[in-house]
Design a protein around this motif. Structure first.
Motif, short mmCIF file in Angstrom:
data_model
loop_
_atom_site.label_atom_id
_atom_site.label_comp_id
_atom_site.label_asym_id
_atom_site.label_seq_id
_atom_site.Cartn_x
_atom_site.Cartn_y
_atom_site.Cartn_z
N UNK A 248 18.38 -26.63 -26.25
CA UNK A 248 17.98 -25.73 -27.32
C UNK A 248 19.26 -25.22 -27.99
N UNK A 249 19.10 -24.38 -29.01
CA UNK A 249 20.25 -23.91 -29.75
C UNK A 249 20.41 -22.40 -29.59
N UNK A 250 21.65 -21.96 -29.73
CA UNK A 250 21.95 -20.53 -29.87
C UNK A 250 22.48 -20.35 -31.28
N UNK A 251 21.71 -19.70 -32.13
CA UNK A 251 22.08 -19.59 -33.53
C UNK A 251 21.51 -20.73 -34.35
N UNK A 252 21.48 -20.56 -35.66
CA UNK A 252 20.87 -21.54 -36.55
C UNK A 252 21.73 -22.80 -36.60
N UNK A 253 21.15 -23.97 -36.34
CA UNK A 253 21.93 -25.22 -36.43
C UNK A 253 22.44 -25.46 -37.84
N UNK A 254 23.61 -26.05 -37.95
CA UNK A 254 24.20 -26.28 -39.27
C UNK A 254 23.33 -27.16 -40.18
N UNK B 132 20.88 -15.96 -30.95
CA UNK B 132 19.43 -16.08 -31.06
C UNK B 132 19.02 -17.46 -30.54
N UNK B 133 18.25 -17.55 -29.44
CA UNK B 133 17.82 -18.86 -28.94
C UNK B 133 16.81 -19.50 -29.89
N UNK B 134 17.07 -20.74 -30.29
CA UNK B 134 16.18 -21.48 -31.18
C UNK B 134 15.85 -22.83 -30.56
N UNK C 248 13.04 -19.92 -42.34
CA UNK C 248 12.66 -18.58 -41.84
C UNK C 248 11.59 -18.72 -40.77
N UNK C 249 10.61 -19.61 -40.99
CA UNK C 249 9.55 -19.83 -39.99
C UNK C 249 10.13 -20.39 -38.70
N UNK D 296 9.51 -18.52 -35.34
CA UNK D 296 8.79 -19.24 -34.28
C UNK D 296 9.61 -19.25 -32.99
N UNK D 297 10.91 -19.46 -33.12
CA UNK D 297 11.78 -19.45 -31.95
C UNK D 297 11.82 -18.07 -31.29
N UNK D 298 11.84 -17.02 -32.11
CA UNK D 298 11.82 -15.67 -31.55
C UNK D 298 10.51 -15.40 -30.84
N UNK D 299 9.41 -15.97 -31.37
CA UNK D 299 8.10 -15.77 -30.77
C UNK D 299 7.98 -16.49 -29.43
#
Length: 247
Positions: free
Chosen positions: A135-141, A189-191, A231-232, A236-239
């Motif tokens: 998974x990612x930490x922060x928004x992927x480039x 932020x885990x995504x 944004x979704x 969604x990742x936060x949810x």
């Protein structure tokens, strides 16, 4: 010679080539072409990693090549696009000014390159962060690049008759987007990742569901859907809060 190990790296270099071509189009204000080439680069970026896993030829060289290619396609291109959007406002409009002295000296457009700096930091950190394998930490480039590169196309499509045009042609908004983008790239932020390790539904139901919803939004809203999808993705990742404790 084992030719299999060169297949993923060849795709990575195609990603870089697409990014270089996108830079030329972005610099010339051909934003639709630049967006298409960024999408092509991201396509190559997705499949190089997938093939490296399937062919079992993952390597340190491939990891470094991937980040270097992404730096151009998903880092330099979106930074240049925001720079160009701000520079175009500076050239064509006089009703906005962050201060008369700084904006018209040409300083403000360079704020767009905060996105490039944030992308560079994220990509370097990604290579040494062992939490970001599944998974990612922060928004992927790549996701950030798609969002940013869609903005001038949305601006062109809306003309001068909507609140969207008013917002995206306002330098305050664009500067705010640059700062928010840079923050999200490196936020803790885990995504969830959209990279599939197999095509099975079970372990990938979140990814498949998100892709289907995204496709529906794209059909309904076209380019205007892209910022909404990003944004979704974050919401969604936060949810669902993908776990990184085992990484």
């Amino acid at each position: 010679m084992n030719f299999k190990k060169h297949i993923p790296n060849s795709l990575t270099l195609l990603n870089l080539f697409a990014g270089l071509c996108a830079l030329i189009h972005a610099f010339n204000g051909n934003y639709a072409e630049a967006f298409s080439l960024v999408c092509l680069g991201i396509f190559f970026d997705y499949w190089d990693g997938f093939l490296a896993r399937i062919l079992d030829v993952k390597s340190e060289l491939g990891l470094q090549l991937d980040s270097l290619a992404d730096m151009v396609t998903s880092g330099v291109v979106p930074g240049l696009i925001v720079y160009k959007m701000l520079a175009d406002i500076q050239e064509n409009q006089s009703q906005y000014s962050l201060t008369e002295e700084t904006y018209y000296m040409g300083v403000v457009p360079y704020i767009g390159f905060l996105i490039t700096l944030g992308s560079c930091y994220r990509l370097a950190n990604f290579n040494i962060d062992t939490r970001q394998t599944d998974s990612f930490i922060g928004l992927p480039t790549p996701a950030n690049a798609l969002m940013i590169c869609s903005l001038p196309i949305i601006l062109e499509q809306t003309g001068g008759e909507s609140f969207v045009f008013d917002y995206l042609s306002n330098p305050y908004v664009l500067v705010g987007i640059a700062f928010i983008s840079t923050f999200l790239l490196n936020a803790e932020i885990p995504l969830f990742s959209l990279k599939l390790k197999s095509f099975a539904w079970g372990p990938n139901k979140l990814q498949y569901s998100f892709l289907l919803v995204s496709l529906a939004l794209l059909v309904a809203l076209e380019f205007a859907a892209i910022p909404l999808i990003i944004v979704a993705y974050v919401l969604t990742s936060l949810l669902f809060k993908p776990s990184t404790s085992h990484l």
